[in-house]
Design a protein around this motif. Sequence first.
Motif, mmCIF file in Angstrom:
data_model
loop_
_atom_site.group_PDB
_atom_site.id
_atom_site.type_symbol
_atom_site.label_atom_id
_atom_site.label_comp_id
_atom_site.label_asym_id
_atom_site.label_seq_id
_atom_site.Cartn_x
_atom_site.Cartn_y
_atom_site.Cartn_z
ATOM 1 N N GLN A 131 0.827 -1.212 0.000
ATOM 2 C CA GLN A 131 0.000 0.000 0.000
ATOM 3 C C GLN A 131 0.864 1.265 0.000
ATOM 4 O OE1 GLN A 131 -2.365 -1.160 3.516
ATOM 5 N NE2 GLN A 131 -4.204 -0.814 2.274
ATOM 6 N N ILE A 132 1.862 1.291 0.879
ATOM 7 C CA ILE A 132 2.711 2.486 0.980
ATOM 8 C C ILE A 132 3.551 2.658 -0.280
ATOM 9 C CG2 ILE A 132 4.603 3.568 2.245
ATOM 10 C CD1 ILE A 132 3.530 2.332 4.786
ATOM 11 N N ASN A 133 4.090 1.570 -0.799
ATOM 12 C CA ASN A 133 4.933 1.677 -1.986
ATOM 13 C C ASN A 133 4.159 2.198 -3.189
ATOM 14 O OD1 ASN A 133 7.387 0.921 -0.925
ATOM 15 N ND2 ASN A 133 7.175 -1.247 -1.450
ATOM 16 N N ILE A 134 2.978 1.643 -3.437
ATOM 17 C CA ILE A 134 2.204 2.089 -4.599
ATOM 18 C C ILE A 134 1.814 3.559 -4.447
ATOM 19 C CG2 ILE A 134 -0.003 1.822 -5.811
ATOM 20 C CD1 ILE A 134 0.227 -1.176 -5.396
ATOM 21 N N ALA A 135 1.343 3.940 -3.258
ATOM 22 C CA ALA A 135 0.980 5.342 -3.027
ATOM 23 C C ALA A 135 2.190 6.252 -3.197
ATOM 24 C CB ALA A 135 0.383 5.496 -1.633
ATOM 25 N N SER A 136 3.351 5.793 -2.761
ATOM 26 C CA SER A 136 4.575 6.601 -2.859
ATOM 27 C C SER A 136 5.020 6.744 -4.310
ATOM 28 C CB SER A 136 5.695 5.974 -2.026
ATOM 29 O OG SER A 136 5.343 5.945 -0.648
ATOM 30 N N TYR A 137 4.890 5.662 -5.101
ATOM 31 C CA TYR A 137 5.222 5.765 -6.527
ATOM 32 C C TYR A 137 4.366 6.844 -7.190
ATOM 33 C CZ TYR A 137 7.386 1.114 -5.980
ATOM 34 O OH TYR A 137 8.149 0.059 -5.584
ATOM 35 N N TYR A 448 -1.592 8.890 2.843
ATOM 36 C CA TYR A 448 -2.304 7.910 3.670
ATOM 37 C C TYR A 448 -3.588 7.462 2.986
ATOM 38 C CZ TYR A 448 -4.512 5.740 7.705
ATOM 39 O OH TYR A 448 -5.115 4.846 8.553
ATOM 40 N N CYS A 449 -4.349 8.416 2.451
ATOM 41 C CA CYS A 449 -5.609 8.069 1.778
ATOM 42 C C CYS A 449 -5.356 7.221 0.532
ATOM 43 C CB CYS A 449 -6.387 9.328 1.414
ATOM 44 S SG CYS A 449 -7.019 10.243 2.844
ATOM 45 N N LEU A 450 -4.325 7.554 -0.227
ATOM 46 C CA LEU A 450 -3.979 6.748 -1.399
ATOM 47 C C LEU A 450 -3.607 5.329 -0.990
ATOM 48 C CD1 LEU A 450 -1.805 9.075 -3.690
ATOM 49 C CD2 LEU A 450 -3.948 7.952 -4.309
ATOM 50 N N ALA A 451 -2.810 5.236 0.064
ATOM 51 C CA ALA A 451 -2.378 3.909 0.523
ATOM 52 C C ALA A 451 -3.563 3.085 1.008
ATOM 53 C CB ALA A 451 -1.350 4.061 1.631
ATOM 54 N N ARG A 452 -4.496 3.724 1.721
ATOM 55 C CA ARG A 452 -5.668 2.994 2.212
ATOM 56 C C ARG A 452 -6.570 2.537 1.064
ATOM 57 N NH1 ARG A 452 -5.858 1.070 7.288
ATOM 58 N NH2 ARG A 452 -8.113 1.366 7.389
ATOM 59 N N SER A 453 -6.515 3.248 -0.053
ATOM 60 C CA SER A 453 -7.356 2.874 -1.193
ATOM 61 C C SER A 453 -6.809 1.689 -1.955
ATOM 62 C CB SER A 453 -7.504 4.060 -2.143
ATOM 63 O OG SER A 453 -6.275 4.346 -2.793
ATOM 64 N N VAL A 454 -5.541 1.346 -1.704
ATOM 65 C CA VAL A 454 -4.937 0.195 -2.370
ATOM 66 C C VAL A 454 -5.318 -1.069 -1.596
ATOM 67 C CG1 VAL A 454 -2.783 -0.916 -3.067
ATOM 68 C CG2 VAL A 454 -3.022 1.569 -3.217
ATOM 69 N N ARG A 455 -5.733 -2.100 -2.293
ATOM 70 C CA ARG A 455 -6.166 -3.317 -1.625
ATOM 71 C C ARG A 455 -4.989 -4.008 -0.945
ATOM 72 N NH1 ARG A 455 -8.983 -6.893 -6.009
ATOM 73 N NH2 ARG A 455 -7.229 -6.075 -7.209
#
Length: 460
Positions: A131-137, A448-455
């Motif tokens: 979750q964190i990696n995808i949001a960070s990318y 944080y919101c982006l990361a939470r949106s990732v499954r």
Amino acid sequence: MSEQTPILATGYFLGAVLAAAMLVAGLSLAAALICGVAALAYCYLEISSRKAGIVHVDIAFVLFFTIYSLNLPIFAHISPKDLSLDIVDRGLLICIFCHMGLALGLIFVRFRSVSVSNNGISSSYQLSARQINIASYILFFVGLVGSVVAVMATVGFQAYLGAGYAGRALLKREAGPIEIGLYVCAVSLIAIFSVGLIDGARNRARLFLYCATVFFVAYVAYLGIRRPMFLLICGLFSAFSIIRFRPKISGACVVVLPLFVILSTFAHYRQVISSDGVAATIDFIRDNASVEWLDVSDNELGAPFRTLYDEIPFVDKRGFGLGISYLSSPVYMLPSFINGGVVSLSGEYTDRHFDPRFISIGGNMGYFPATEAFYNFGLSGCLVIFLLMIILLGRINIYAFENWRNNAFGVTIFATIIPWLAFFIRLDFGSFAKSVLYSQAIWFMILYCLARSVRREAEL
């Protein structure tokens, strides 16, 4: 719990008292040196006693404040400058009272021993590595594209790079999103790095981190900006320290001291590296470097104390602000078109003391927390404000070590607090709060919101 903390903080306080006494006795250089030794000795001994890495929020603030508050008084008494030594000594006394406040506050900061295997924050608030990696990318590319578009759509790269030192002014006045975008990139890379340290980096994440970091450093150096680079380097170092409890102080000095020299002298060759490249910069440094470059009081490290130097006579005439700059900060943090024209204290200072032509190209000296405390409440106010400030920072540090160590998102927040403390010392409270809000806090919420949106799926 570190039982040595009250003893070490008391020693720091007594060192500041001795420095004040020597200053009153006319031994100005000795006073500045003694105060500096007391502060640095406290930092070294307290880090050693905590046995939890070398990066701590409260200690970092003491270290940064020591560098900024004492370098100009020391150099002013070593080499001649166009300054009144009487006002310099008054400024030094104000800074010594700030150190007293820091020392007294640190007596109440009791750092508790933290196990290396501490699990940290509750799993219900954890984000997975994926979750964190995808949001960070996503945020890294958003920040990078935003920074490029900001320059191209406003001043243009050719105009920006050809403007020399004023190019940075154009950046801040006309293309502000570029610097915000670079901060976002840096935070994204720190988050990916933290995930790798806690959960183990996959090859894809590691490759992205290495390539993106090299590109980011090269791009920021090309633009001739220091702060985003400092944010990234200091953030990566801080994340490593809180997670791994390494390196040792001696090992850190091998890295930190050369970086300090590079960043503190960067202003001398920033235009060359931006316009002519690395090879020309190396030749320029070889041909022009001198001992005078090491007098950091003549560059931006000396700027905060110069605001204090300028404001002392003004406060003598006008009287104290009685907290007005702190009380107006929430209004100033609002967007400019709805805040009623409220101006920051650093903006008022710039208008008072600088030529309109200097201001028109974005020139300013920033501000200084010690100057703001004196501006509002005088000498005693400096002691109280800094006492309360260090207690707050100490509590934040304790909370981070007890709750965030195995949470990559929390570690990223902690890691970015450290460099922002250095930025805070260059600003007034309102400007600092507004900068943090728009260039960091909002983007942490988005991350944080982006990361939470990732499954939450198995790691890829």
